[in-house]
Design a protein around this motif. Structure first.
Motif, PDB file in Angstrom:
ATOM      1  N   MET A 167       0.870  -1.185   0.000  1.00 23.52           N
ATOM      2  CA  MET A 167       0.000   0.000   0.000  1.00 23.52           C
ATOM      3  C   MET A 167       0.906   1.234   0.000  1.00 23.52           C
ATOM      4  N   PRO A 168       0.988   1.981  -1.129  1.00 20.28           N
ATOM      5  CA  PRO A 168       1.873   3.164  -1.133  1.00 20.28           C
ATOM      6  C   PRO A 168       1.218   4.326  -0.387  1.00 20.28           C
ATOM      7  N   PHE A 169       2.050   5.149   0.235  1.00 23.57           N
ATOM      8  CA  PHE A 169       1.543   6.285   1.003  1.00 23.57           C
ATOM      9  C   PHE A 169       2.205   7.568   0.517  1.00 23.57           C
ATOM     10  N   GLY A 170       1.603   8.703   0.885  1.00 25.52           N
ATOM     11  CA  GLY A 170       2.300   9.971   0.752  1.00 25.52           C
ATOM     12  C   GLY A 170       1.769  10.882  -0.327  1.00 25.52           C
ATOM     13  N   PHE A 171       1.872  12.188  -0.013  1.00 22.63           N
ATOM     14  CA  PHE A 171       1.365  13.223  -0.922  1.00 22.63           C
ATOM     15  C   PHE A 171       2.492  14.106  -1.455  1.00 22.63           C
ATOM     16  N   LEU A 172       3.737  13.625  -1.327  1.00 22.73           N
ATOM     17  CA  LEU A 172       4.847  14.374  -1.922  1.00 22.73           C
ATOM     18  C   LEU A 172       4.924  13.969  -3.400  1.00 22.73           C
ATOM     19  N   THR A 173       3.851  14.265  -4.104  1.00 23.93           N
ATOM     20  CA  THR A 173       3.776  13.885  -5.519  1.00 23.93           C
ATOM     21  C   THR A 173       3.434  15.129  -6.324  1.00 23.93           C
ATOM     22  N   LEU A 174       3.830  15.140  -7.578  1.00 21.85           N
ATOM     23  CA  LEU A 174       3.615  16.349  -8.386  1.00 21.85           C
ATOM     24  C   LEU A 174       2.133  16.563  -8.693  1.00 21.85           C
ATOM     25  N   ALA A 175       1.355  15.484  -8.611  1.00 26.79           N
ATOM     26  CA  ALA A 175      -0.078  15.608  -8.895  1.00 26.79           C
ATOM     27  C   ALA A 175      -0.792  16.476  -7.858  1.00 26.79           C
ATOM     28  N   ARG A 176      -0.163  16.715  -6.721  1.00 27.92           N
ATOM     29  CA  ARG A 176      -0.835  17.502  -5.693  1.00 27.92           C
ATOM     30  C   ARG A 176      -0.969  18.976  -6.090  1.00 27.92           C
ATOM     31  N   TYR A 177      -0.148  19.407  -7.061  1.00 28.62           N
ATOM     32  CA  TYR A 177      -0.175  20.825  -7.437  1.00 28.62           C
ATOM     33  C   TYR A 177      -1.256  21.106  -8.477  1.00 28.62           C
ATOM     34  N   GLN A 178      -2.266  21.876  -8.074  1.00 28.69           N
ATOM     35  CA  GLN A 178      -3.240  22.336  -9.066  1.00 28.69           C
ATOM     36  C   GLN A 178      -2.990  23.798  -9.420  1.00 28.69           C
ATOM     37  N   LYS A 208       8.831  30.924   3.148  1.00 28.55           N
ATOM     38  CA  LYS A 208       7.665  31.768   3.468  1.00 28.55           C
ATOM     39  C   LYS A 208       8.095  33.233   3.533  1.00 28.55           C
ATOM     40  N   SER A 209       9.287  33.477   4.082  1.00 29.34           N
ATOM     41  CA  SER A 209       9.725  34.875   4.154  1.00 29.34           C
ATOM     42  C   SER A 209      10.029  35.426   2.759  1.00 29.34           C
ATOM     43  N   LEU A 210      10.180  34.529   1.793  1.00 27.58           N
ATOM     44  CA  LEU A 210      10.358  34.966   0.390  1.00 27.58           C
ATOM     45  C   LEU A 210       8.998  34.999  -0.333  1.00 27.58           C
ATOM     46  N   ARG A 211       7.918  34.897   0.443  1.00 22.42           N
ATOM     47  CA  ARG A 211       6.531  35.065  -0.009  1.00 22.42           C
ATOM     48  C   ARG A 211       5.917  33.828  -0.656  1.00 22.42           C
ATOM     49  N   LEU A 212       6.618  32.692  -0.604  1.00 20.67           N
ATOM     50  CA  LEU A 212       5.977  31.477  -1.106  1.00 20.67           C
ATOM     51  C   LEU A 212       5.054  30.932  -0.014  1.00 20.67           C
ATOM     52  N   VAL A 213       4.061  30.138  -0.403  1.00 20.90           N
ATOM     53  CA  VAL A 213       3.087  29.658   0.589  1.00 20.90           C
ATOM     54  C   VAL A 213       2.986  28.136   0.564  1.00 20.90           C
ATOM     55  N   MET A 214       2.583  27.588   1.703  1.00 17.32           N
ATOM     56  CA  MET A 214       2.411  26.136   1.800  1.00 17.32           C
ATOM     57  C   MET A 214       1.290  25.679   0.865  1.00 17.32           C
ATOM     58  N   ASN A 215       1.473  24.515   0.266  1.00 15.48           N
ATOM     59  CA  ASN A 215       0.434  23.954  -0.591  1.00 15.48           C
ATOM     60  C   ASN A 215      -0.625  23.288   0.275  1.00 15.48           C
ATOM     61  N   ARG A 216      -1.847  23.778   0.169  1.00 17.59           N
ATOM     62  CA  ARG A 216      -2.970  23.168   0.879  1.00 17.59           C
ATOM     63  C   ARG A 216      -4.102  22.944  -0.099  1.00 17.59           C
ATOM     64  N   ARG A 217      -4.652  21.730  -0.054  1.00 21.04           N
ATOM     65  CA  ARG A 217      -5.735  21.331  -0.975  1.00 21.04           C
ATOM     66  C   ARG A 217      -5.398  21.685  -2.416  1.00 21.04           C
ATOM     67  N   GLY A 218      -4.149  21.458  -2.780  1.00 18.48           N
ATOM     68  CA  GLY A 218      -3.755  21.639  -4.183  1.00 18.48           C
ATOM     69  C   GLY A 218      -3.218  23.006  -4.531  1.00 18.48           C
ATOM     70  N   GLU A 219      -3.458  24.006  -3.676  1.00 21.27           N
ATOM     71  CA  GLU A 219      -3.005  25.369  -4.010  1.00 21.27           C
ATOM     72  C   GLU A 219      -1.814  25.780  -3.158  1.00 21.27           C
ATOM     73  N   GLY A 220      -0.817  26.368  -3.815  1.00 21.87           N
ATOM     74  CA  GLY A 220       0.331  26.855  -3.054  1.00 21.87           C
ATOM     75  C   GLY A 220       1.619  26.225  -3.534  1.00 21.87           C
ATOM     76  N   ASN A 221       2.735  26.791  -3.079  1.00 20.14           N
ATOM     77  CA  ASN A 221       4.034  26.455  -3.647  1.00 20.14           C
ATOM     78  C   ASN A 221       4.766  25.313  -2.954  1.00 20.14           C
ATOM     79  N   ILE A 222       4.637  25.235  -1.611  1.00 24.39           N
ATOM     80  CA  ILE A 222       5.584  24.406  -0.839  1.00 24.39           C
ATOM     81  C   ILE A 222       4.941  23.090  -0.378  1.00 24.39           C
ATOM     82  N   ALA A 223       5.613  21.972  -0.660  1.00 29.50           N
ATOM     83  CA  ALA A 223       5.183  20.662  -0.144  1.00 29.50           C
ATOM     84  C   ALA A 223       6.380  20.022   0.556  1.00 29.50           C
ATOM     85  N   VAL A 224       6.125  19.359   1.692  1.00 31.63           N
ATOM     86  CA  VAL A 224       7.251  18.855   2.487  1.00 31.63           C
ATOM     87  C   VAL A 224       7.038  17.414   2.939  1.00 31.63           C
TER      88      VAL A 224
END
Ligand SMILES: Cc1cc2nc3c(=O)[nH]c(=O)nc-3n(C[C@H](O)[C@H](O)[C@H](O)COP(=O)(O)OP(=O)(O)OC[C@H]3O[C@@H](n4cnc5c(N)ncnc54)[C@H](O)[C@@H]3O)c2cc1C
Length: 275
Positions: free
Chosen positions: A114-125, A255-271
């Motif tokens: 069973m693969p896990f994880g959302f560090l995938t490129l498909a998360r970016y809308q 974040k201090s460079l104005r990028l934002v966390m990716n939530r529900r597909g929107e945003g720049n940063i995934a970790v």
């Protein structure tokens, strides 16, 4: 044993340093995953040849473990490979890796399919793909190697920046592979992304490598200068993987460079944190 757990056989092993190694295992036919995901790998020390050799000599004093131990492992290989590859640390007193380090070709491991994880490129809308920054420390390189062996990554982006940090040159594993990725994968699609590789070695001076920690390199603008492109809230996807201190501090720098966390597909940063 759970229905998802299958036995896989070790097919090869590469030792990079005394505390870093990679290995491949057989891939069950039914096992599917997306580049960037992880699985749970299991070892039963008594199944390892190393253990059997010690047992045969009757010296089992410090290896008296006979239970399955599972840990999360990112997949290095592409979703299209016939084998599954992993890149592992050795923690000398770690329950899992103190056993795993003795792996030999032919040994059997347990794989939860069973693969896990959302560090995938498909998360970016949003934003849509343009520039992809992959920032890794140590074995955190693993999911990015999988993405970089997936042709869709080369098709979707204009630039891919891979900044990979290790303590020493020896610990900078996979460098030859990284250097051949553009040729091996970028030539297979029209208008491929341009890969910009930025090695970072923090504990010894090395020609051609940066030496500061990732957060500092970002805040000082050194990473953008080295990459030749800018981080931009409207065009950049950034993924961080590895040491949690690096992930936290780098996230704050971004974040201090104005990028934002990716939530529900929107945003720049995934970790993804490894511990
Ligand atoms: C989603 C996810 C994916 C992971 N993918 C990988 C992978 O691809 N390769 C890999 O080697 N590990 C990976 N890990 C870590 C892995 O699950 C284990 O922690 C690691 O194998 C050590 O297991 P252990 O039982 O020997 O030590 P543990 O008891 O699990 O860890 C002991 C300590 O070792 C240190 N540590 C743990 N993992 C690492 C590491 N990778 N690099 C440096 N220090 C570490 C930490 O300080 C930790 O507290 C991943 C973890 C997560 C959550």
């Amino acid at each position: 044993m759970s229905d998802n757990i299958q036995t896989v056989t070790v097919l090869s092993k590469t030792t990079w340093t005394p505390t870093l190694f990679s290995f491949t295992v057989s891939r069950p036919d039914s096992f599917k995953f997306t580049a960037g995901q992880f699985v749970r790998l299991g070892v039963n020390p008594s199944q390892l040849k190393y253990y059997q050799q010690i047992e045969a000599s009757n010296d089992t004093s410090d290896t008296a473990l006979n239970e399955d131990i599972f840990r999360a492992y990112s997949i290095v290989s592409s979703p299209f490979d016939e084998v599954i590859e992993f890149f592992s640390i050795v923690i000398p007193d770690g329950a899992f890796t103190s056993q795993l380090q003795h792996l030999q070709v032919g040994d059997e491991l347990l794989l939860n399919t069973m693969p896990f994880g959302f560090l995938t490129l498909a998360r970016y809308q949003k934003p849509l793909p343009k520039d992809l920054w992959l920032l890794a420390t140590g074995t955190g390189l693993a999911p990015f190697l999988s993405m970089l062996q997936d042709l869709k990554t080369w098709e979707d982006y204009e630039h891919i920046v891979l900044a990979y940090s290790a303590r020493s040159t020896q610990e900078l594993a996979y460098v030859d592979k990284i250097k051949s990725l553009q040729e091996d994968f970028g030539t297979l699609v029209d208008n491929p992304a341009k890969l910009i590789f930025i090695p970072i070695v923090t504990r010894e001076p090395v020609d051609g490598a940066l030496s500061e920690r990732l957060p500092k390199l970002l805040l000082e603008g050194t990473l953008e200068k080295q990459a030749g492109i800018a981080l931009d809230i409207d065009t950049t996807h950034v993924m961080l993987c590895g040491n949690p201190d690096m992930v936290d501090d780098t996230k704050e720098a971004l974040k201090s460079l104005r990028l934002v966390m990716n939530r529900r597909g929107e945003g720049n940063i995934a970790v993804e944190n490894y511990w």
